[in-house]
Scaffold this active site. Structure first.
Site, PDB file in Angstrom:
ATOM      1  CB  CYS A  29      -0.973   0.003   1.169  1.00 32.51           C
ATOM      2  SG  CYS A  29      -0.244  -0.380   2.753  1.00 32.51           S
ATOM      3  CG  HIS A  64      -0.280   4.202   4.489  1.00 32.21           C
ATOM      4  ND1 HIS A  64      -0.965   4.082   5.679  1.00 32.21           N
ATOM      5  CD2 HIS A  64       0.086   2.921   4.158  1.00 32.21           C
ATOM      6  CE1 HIS A  64      -1.031   2.801   6.026  1.00 32.21           C
ATOM      7  NE2 HIS A  64      -0.403   2.078   5.131  1.00 32.21           N
TER       8      HIS A  64
END
Lengths: 347, 347, 347, 347
Positions: A150, A243
């Site tokens: 990710c 993130h």
């Protein structure tokens, strides 16, 4: 255009739930089979899942019965999406691929295999060509396509246009990663709240490797890895989703305005073909100097990456990148990969 | 040894409250005067403060009456500690110094003035000698000593022993800073919770400058600034207390074990003289690879700095530093500075 | 006075760690044996524990070797404290009691047994007399003493002086319980943060029962249960430590000032004997109308309970109670029970 | 059907932003004028707002110019929505109403005025008839309609069908209220995080009064207040959005299944007319016994209220209610009120 029949492995996890939600309103991907752990086979999705996606389980899936991960349970399916946990993925996915299935997977095993494409569609959709070599070299009857980690997925997006604009690929990166990246039960409240954990197992090693592969170029049937020399420190922060990467490129003087423009204007194959899951703009350059922020930027645009704080000073180009780790970093990228594959005739 | 009589300006803020707590059990510093904003003069401390330090207001201060910041209200006092807000500090502090007072201050104005010592005791206690030059050049009858920015204070600690062990002082730093660094009302819950704000006004500029001054060496009456070339990105994280720095030094190969040993063994003047507020070990090298963590390391050792994740790879030495921004970064450093000054006869 | 040798079962959990901390500086209880799960026997405490108490492991325990829970490993010990998980406690504790040990336990099994004292020292220290009946009726050679559920422990404190001041014992209670009450890994960050979970398994049933037993009176060898008729709703809130109870008593008009005074002035046996773990004031009536608050009141006074928002209106007396669920609700109450037992000659 | 032209006062606050979002895709309400504080007049919406709604500012409003709150700036407008702060609302709203405007407002002044309808559409849409009396008694040329306090709005929904099923209206209520209820900057991170504040100014008094008015019945031109006798304790919890109420009704035995059915089946005028902002089911009875939960139930269904934990025991019927305080409790209720008014010809 014809609809594609889709199976989903690992449908009850957080990423699996995202895929369920996204597929429930997809124009041409039709979710027809769902599976999770063996103990759930035969139960309805509603009985099997602890739904945490928010809102209600989509009607079309609620009463669907869970099947196994065996090939015979996925017979009339065009493509299988996998959101399996890393430790279970290898065996199950290979079994399906060997039996002739096309599997597009988020799980980590085989990501670095030279014959397996590691796809972040806007960044390296051309790498799908690797499947030819895969079919030659492997005795598999099906195909295996992987999506990246990710964080690597989010970081790679601005790097794609950026790499041609800087004189060096030496980078120092800090990633601030949301708790959802560890899975729904990955971190306890007591351990994570009001805390910063400056270590995420395996991450600092995985990210540079995956970046080099994704940002590499296909020479004949081989990927020539990009010369990205990244030193990464990965930190867990008490945020649910999103993130962030703070990227420092040690480089000769750059034209900041040109960089902003090139990032903002970046478009790729998914945008050209107007694929349904493709974000209009893969990179959004934020104007507000206190952005991007996970709590305020991601909602409603989970497939985009957001870039801010772009500045050059003292031999260092610095930028801050943000993306939704569950959508851009996982569920959405898999679905978009299938859309590209269909567009190119791989499925 | 004789006790010193101490005044405290800005006694009702978060840092002021910390000082009140620390002074309430101090062996030789006696808090005799407290002040805050003009509207509170004449009220008791208990009436004036919204106590957020936890537990109860120390008995010795609870009923003390607030005074003004005018010199006549601080007549029989040996030293004045200032936890004033930056925007009010300059005028009030200069007024007191001109009238003959010794002021040790946390506020930012005058920190970079070449005649004013910027003291983090373990790092540069020798810089106190600058006061001689201060007395010569300025017409002030008193003295002004400054403490650094909270983040610069924490970062400077491991840098002190580190700088002689690396071949270059080029650094790339990310700081993850707690919300208390913005003041008690600095950020709303809605803005900060579940969020990361990759921008803190003024911080990225201030930190390298203060590091260069503190880590510099005194040549005659002039500080020769250290050649620290730091590129800093400062990020606000949803943590109450504890600033973390991820320091990347671009350097030739280093001996990691030697670095760990030198950091762990670092001692300075405050430790040699066993000063009451000095931590036994100014730097604690953590063993657990997931440390240091603000929620679990700081309690009970708020004057130490914690360093972990030390590793060298690919031309980069990386370490993670953590400290209590309110104690090591502010209240405690001021008190320790006074302890050093007394030991050296400056007060 | 002589020191007592103490064993601790369940020493690595959150409550066990609290006990380790509290015993490390205890004037007459000396921790000599520690145990946890079988896999840890023979390891040092430092190797066995994931220390989350904050600060460092006390020196005196750090290198201590873990023993088993078998009686032969606890031979020369005066009393055994148990912070075992509920599901393991019954078998282990009974085995030790049968072999002649005195066990004081936080675990739930046997709490409602009529021959076993359920002790919150300030509330019902006299119930320790039940051990006579226990020794008559049971063939156990040792003794078993229980401490209440953490929430019941906190609620019972103000109820003790309150019950004689109200005309009815019909109560409607909402408890807002911290995540630590579910154990360190009891709730994931993703499940608990930014959320309220209006259900805690077993709690709404347990609390009224335990309150009736603790607040009951000893008639001969039988506890006559208090006529407390409480309807409880228990809710999990995203707070680390501190259980709050909102108590509504449906009663005829009461004198609020008298109630405040009686609560504030409440003292019991542990205060009279000045026992080391006893809080000076078991109940602190807060003055500030926005108190008590878990984040600001508990620090430094973890054995007290805090009561605020006392008011009578429309047939309802309402008060808000707060206590530290790990100390007043668990670790501290067990240690204080041992102190009372020693004072009375039971150990 | 014709579109209505709408003005929005207080358009830059959190509730104002919600209204902007909701109106941007409304089938027949067209936002044509926006205003906020005088200093913003003439600026675009984008320049004036700190957008925290998530995602991007709707295209249709981004470049719209801010106007004043004077009547002449709202000439060709059919109805004015007000999300003004309470302290400014009275003067501005009255000035507009006197000049002939129809104002539907979230602000608290005049809510309890006997000639002013206090509308939660599903609960008491019939009370709109009060405007006749308003027009008779007041010299206003326009109309003033109020929406209730956010908590009262959420609590009133299940109470509407419930009141006819219980033998008494004596209730004891605890409300757990999200931080957004205090406004975007209402509480600092340091004050609210990891904390419970058992006091919200004015709330405990306001809620029962507004409930009695809303749940009352219109007799001729007078509202006969409902005999709801509620004792409320209001607590602030560290959650961003979602107010929860724990309602205890002291009543004779009830049929729990009937109550669940009646709540679940509850429909009212907005549902019958299928108004665009009306939730399909105003009350959703949750099946999972750990629900409702703010973090998982509200998304995608912000106009519904969720009810769980329904049980009868020991003379007390207990239920837990949850609703989105910014949508069901504020922005959405105002818009739905306008939809009802249009349906009934009031606008």
């Amino acid at each position: 255009m014809d609809r594609l029949k889709v199976s989903l492995l690992g449908s009850t996890g957080m990423v699996g739930q995202k895929m369920v939600r996204m597929l429930s309103s997809h124009p041409f991907l039709e979710l027809v089979k769902i599976s999770a752990s063996p103990s759930k086979v035969g139960k309805t999705y509603e009985e099997s899942v602890r739904w945490v996606e928010g809102g209600e389980i989509p009607e079309s899936v609620r009463e669907m019965k869970m099947v196994s991960t065996n090939p015979e349970d996925h017979k009339d399916v065009d493509v299988i999406l996998s959101a399996l946990p890393n430790e279970l993925a290898e065996e199950i996915e290979l079994n399906l691929v060997r039996s002739g299935k096309i599997v597009v997977s988020n799980a980590s095993p085989y990501r670095m295999d030279p014959e397996i494409p590691l796809i972040n569609p806007e960044v390296n959709w051309e790498h799908l060509e690797l499947v030819k070599k895969q079919q030659e070299k492997r005795s598999w009857r099906g195909l295996l396509i992987k999506n990246p980690n990710c964080t690597a997925s989010i970081l790679s997006m601005p790097m794609k246009p950026l790499l041609s604009l800087v004189s060096s690929k030496k980078m120092i990166i800090t990633t601030l990663q949301a708790v959802s990246g560890a899975g729904y039960n990955g971190l306890s409240f007591m351990a994570a709240v009001n805390n910063i954990i400056p270590y995420i197992k395996g991450e600092e090693d995985k990210i540079p490797k995956e970046l080099r592969k994704m940002l590499g170029s296909l020479k004949g049937e081989v990927i020539e890895q990009a010369k990205v020399d990244a030193r990464v420190t990965s930190v867990r922060v008490p945020v649910k989703v999103g993130h962030m990467g703070i990227i420092n490129v040690i480089t000769e003087e750059v034209d900041i305005d040109e960089i902003k423009r090139k990032l903002q204007d970046f478009r790729s194959f998914p945008q050209e073909r107007n694929l349904p899951t493709a974000p209009k703009r893969p990179i959004i350059v934020t104007k507000d100097e206190s952005k991007p922020q996970p709590e305020f930027d991601l909602k409603g645009n989970e497939m985009a990456t957001f870039v801010g704080r772009i500045s050059y000073e003292n031999d260092v180009l610095r930028l801050v990148v943000l993306g939704d780790n569950l959508v851009r970093g996982a569920a959405g990228i898999t679905i978009l990969t299938v859309e590209v594959m269909r567009e190119l005739g791989y499925v």
